[in-house]
Each structure stands twice: as structure tokens, then as C-alpha cells.
Design an enzyme around this catalytic site. Structure first.
Site, PDB file in Angstrom:
ATOM      1  CE  LYS A 154       0.858   1.326   4.469  1.00  0.00           C
ATOM      2  NZ  LYS A 154       1.658   2.500   4.811  1.00  0.00           N
ATOM      3  CG  ASP A 190      -0.180   0.375   8.488  1.00  0.00           C
ATOM      4  OD1 ASP A 190      -1.060   1.205   8.780  1.00  0.00           O
ATOM      5  OD2 ASP A 190       0.943   0.679   8.046  1.00  0.00           O
TER       6      ASP A 190
HETATM    7  O1  C5P Z   1       0.005  -0.868  15.310  1.00  0.00           O
HETATM    8  P1  C5P Z   1       1.451  -1.052  15.022  1.00  0.00           P
HETATM    9  O2  C5P Z   1       1.997  -2.344  15.576  1.00  0.00           O
HETATM   10  O3  C5P Z   1       1.802  -0.877  13.596  1.00  0.00           O
HETATM   11  O4  C5P Z   1       2.193   0.107  15.791  1.00  0.00           O
HETATM   12  C1  C5P Z   1       3.563   0.080  16.071  1.00  0.00           C
HETATM   13  C2  C5P Z   1       3.905   1.256  16.969  1.00  0.00           C
HETATM   14  O5  C5P Z   1       3.783   2.489  16.248  1.00  0.00           O
HETATM   15  C3  C5P Z   1       3.002   1.432  18.183  1.00  0.00           C
HETATM   16  O6  C5P Z   1       3.437   0.671  19.284  1.00  0.00           O
HETATM   17  C4  C5P Z   1       3.105   2.917  18.462  1.00  0.00           C
HETATM   18  O7  C5P Z   1       4.301   3.202  19.151  1.00  0.00           O
HETATM   19  C5  C5P Z   1       3.243   3.506  17.079  1.00  0.00           C
HETATM   20  N1  C5P Z   1       1.941   3.955  16.534  1.00  0.00           N
HETATM   21  C6  C5P Z   1       1.387   5.129  17.010  1.00  0.00           C
HETATM   22  N2  C5P Z   1       0.195   5.558  16.484  1.00  0.00           N
HETATM   23  C7  C5P Z   1      -0.433   4.862  15.505  1.00  0.00           C
HETATM   24  C8  C5P Z   1       0.134   3.664  15.003  1.00  0.00           C
HETATM   25  C9  C5P Z   1       1.331   3.247  15.544  1.00  0.00           C
HETATM   26  O8  C5P Z   1       1.941   5.798  17.885  1.00  0.00           O
HETATM   27  N3  C5P Z   1      -1.571   5.342  14.996  1.00  0.00           N
END
Ligand code: C5P
Length: 331
Positions: free
Chosen positions: A10, A136
Site C-alpha cells: 500500500k 496497518d
Molecule cells: O500498530 P502497530 O503495531 O503498527 O504500531 C507500532 C507502533 O507504532 C506502536 O506501538 C506505536 O508506538 C506507534 N503507533 C502510534 N500511532 C499509531 C500507530 C502506531 O503511535 N496510529
């Protein structure tokens, strides 16, 4: 029997970072768009128990930190079934490239595992598992043009954009998404540190900023190149008109302001794409991939060649509308 599923990438067309929430995530708004470059995930279920992940790419983790492993574990538990699950990942997409590869791999694993088990999870359970494993993932359960809200995991299918020619350029640096978010918080300390404890996590400024997102998207999709019914005026085709308006409405990715200063090579890639004739250029997610959208295939192919000739890995492709996304996933 091994089930093979294409796991597409994406890009993000615009990304607005909002307030840091109580749960440590940032509120955000973005328009996700699937593109026609992919990894291939092969899933096999045999006798026994356990989950094994294989990949020739040494950067792919083989243990339970792998998003594919985590999804497979949850699918087995949700279906109350056991088996020896083997997941093979043919890597082609960049790792930590902002193209959602690990998230897409995980969703492809879910769909392949369902097929291998000849079982189906209810849609809400698919979505629950996807959102639990990462922000994601859910977009890949929809494909095409997808509006992302919440921490990115709240997804809504929107009317598909026409297919754009595009060039993905990935400099050889990996950008960590949590680090990029932390940089963002450092960049805007006044809004967090200056607020009273009760409002600390929900400063009005950042809320207002993300609420502007719907306005700019609306403005873009109903731009001056269109009549109120969405029919292009001035004889342009829709893709061309949308590209012109995308630039005019100033839709941007907030991560650029923290990633470019830290990784000047990524900013250079954006400049190189702009010079090579792209109509619109942006960082995807937190990078390091920068994409350019082009009016035609010839100019996209030419730009990819120019970038490759100067040592920047780049490939020309197209954006992938929803129907093609699902058709090509299993073909
Ligand atoms: O959800 P995901 O595992 O991709 O997120 C990884 C990290 O990225 C989270 O632990 C957080 O620190 C950060 N994050 C965030 N805000 C979001 C998505 C991710 O702060 N909307």
C-alpha cells in the site's frame, strides 16, 4: 496442499497525525491505496502442532514476533483447531519501507490459512484479529482505496480512485514507525508538555489538524477540474484531473517533516522523483519509500530508469483498485 496468496503493498495518499492517545497510539487520518507490487505467501497445514515461518530473506523474523506467526496463532485459536502450519514468505517488498509489507503478509497468511483449513472466519473476527496484530493490517482486508482513521485500524472502503501510474523508490534505509512517531512528539512538545494533565493527550490543536483532513480530501475529490457531479470538465481524463488537483489541495504526509531531517537521503529521493516528471510525490507511511504518481506509463517507466541509473532502487507500477486486488490475490 500449499496455498499461495499474493500480498500486495500500500501507499498513503496524505497522512495526518493527531493527538497522542491514552493507549500510547496516535490518532490519525489517511487514505490508503493498494499498489500492484507484492510478496507471495505460501501456507501449508500438516499433522502435528506449531507454526513455522520460512524466508530466504534474513531480515524476516522467524519467531512469534513475525506478524504472520501472530495472525496464524490467532486464527487457529479462533477456529479452535490445531495443526502444523508452515508459512513461506517470498520477499520482494522492502522491509520497514512504509509499504505495509509485514501487515499485508499477515493478512495474506490469514486468508491462505483459512483456505488451507477449508474454514472461514466471520468478517468481524477477521477484522478483530487484524487490528489486534497491527494498525496497518485491516486495510488489506478491504483493498483498493481505503480511508483509515483511529490509530489507522478503523477502515472504510471509499469509492476507488482510478488506477494511477506510479514509481516506488526505496532508499536503502529502514525507518522505524514507532521512532518516527516519537520524533513527531519531540517536534511538537509544546502541545503535549504545555497542556494541563487532563488535556495532555487530547490537545485541541492536533485534533483540529486531523479534522481538516476530511475537508482537504473532499476538496481534492471535488476539485475545480470537476463538475459538481464528479464528471471531469475541460476534457481531461479523471486520473489526470485528480493528479493536478492532488497537488493543488496540498495533501501531505505529516511524517515527511520528521523523517526528512533525520534521513536527508529520503528527501533527496523525493526531489529526484519531482525532477523526473512526477505530478505528485510523497513519502509513504513513515517511509523510507517515496512514491511518485505519473500521468502515463511511459513517463513512469522513464523516471524509474533515471532513478535506478543514479543508484536509487525504483520500480514502475500501478495503483490497484479493489476488484483487481481481490482477483489477483489468488491468481
Ligand atoms: O500498530 P502497530 O503495531 O503498527 O504500531 C507500532 C507502533 O507504532 C506502536 O506501538 C506505536 O508506538 C506507534 N503507533 C502510534 N500511532 C499509531 C500507530 C502506531 O503511535 N496510529
Amino acid at each position: 496442499m500449499s496455498i499461495a496468496v499474493r500480498s500486495f503493498a500500500k501507499i498513503n495518499i496524505g497522512l495526518k497525525i493527531g493527538p497522542l492517545r491514552e493507549d500510547g497510539f496516535h490518532e490519525l487520518r489517511t487514505l490508503y491505496q493498494t499498489v500492484a507490487v507484492s510478496d507471495v505467501i505460501r501456507v501449508e497445514v500438516g499433522r502435528g502442532v506449531g507454526i513455522e515461518v520460512y524466508s530466504k530473506d534474513p531480515r524476516v523474523p522467524r519467531d512469534e514476533t513475525n506478524t504472520c506467526w501472530r495472525v496464524a496463532d490467532r486464527v487457529l485459536r479462533s477456529l479452535k483447531t490445531r495443526g502444523k502450519v508452515r508459512i513461506a514468505i517470498d520477499k520482494n517488498l522492502p522491509v520497514q519501507g512504509g509499504l505495509g509489507a509485514a501487515s499485508s503478509n499477515a493478512v495474506a497468511t490469514m486468508l491462505a490459512l483459512e483456505k488451507a483449513l477449508k474454514r472461514r472466519l466471520p468478517p468481524e473476527e477477521r477484522l478483530r484479529i487484524a487490528a489486534e496484530v497491527g494498525s496497518d493490517l485491516p486495510l488489506f482486508l478491504i483493498g483498493g482505496t481505503v480511508l483509515g482513521t483511529g490509530r489507522g485500524e478503523q477502515v472504510y472502503a471509499v469509492e476507488d480512485l482510478p488506477s494511477f501510474h506510479c514509481v516506488l523508490a526505496t532508499p536503502e534505509v529502514g525507518v522505524s514507525t514507532p521512532v518516527a512517531f516519537a520524533e513527531w512528539d519531540k517536534k511538537w512538545p509544546a502541545k503535549v508538555a504545555g497542556a494541563k494533565p487532563s488535556t495532555k493527550l487530547t490537545g485541541p490543536d492536533s485534533s483540529d489538524r486531523i479534522n481538516m483532513f476530511s475537508q482537504t480530501i473532499y476538496e481534492w475529490l471535488n476539485g475545480s477540474s470537476f463538475t459538481p457531479t464528479g464528471v471531469p470538465s475541460k476534457g481531461w481524463d479523471r486520473a489526470e484531473a485528480l493528479l493536478l488537483d492532488l497537488v493543488r489541495t496540498g495533501i501531505e504526509n505529516d511524517f515527511e517533516s520528521v523523517v526528512f531531517p533525520r534521513y536527508p537521503a529520503v528527501r533527496e529521493v523525493k526531489r529526484a522523483l519531482e525532477r523526473s516528471g512526477a505530478q505528485y510525490v510523497s513519502l509513504s507511511g513513515s517511509g523510507s519509500t517515496v512514491y511518485g504518481l505519473f500521468a502515463d506509463q511511459e513517463s513512469a517507466a522513464k523516471a524509474a530508469k533515471i532513478l535506478n541509473d543514479t543508484g536509487i532502487p525504483a520500480q514502475a507500477t500501478v495503483t490497484l483498485p479493489r476488484e483487481r486486488y481481490w482477483k489477483e490475490m489468488f491468481s
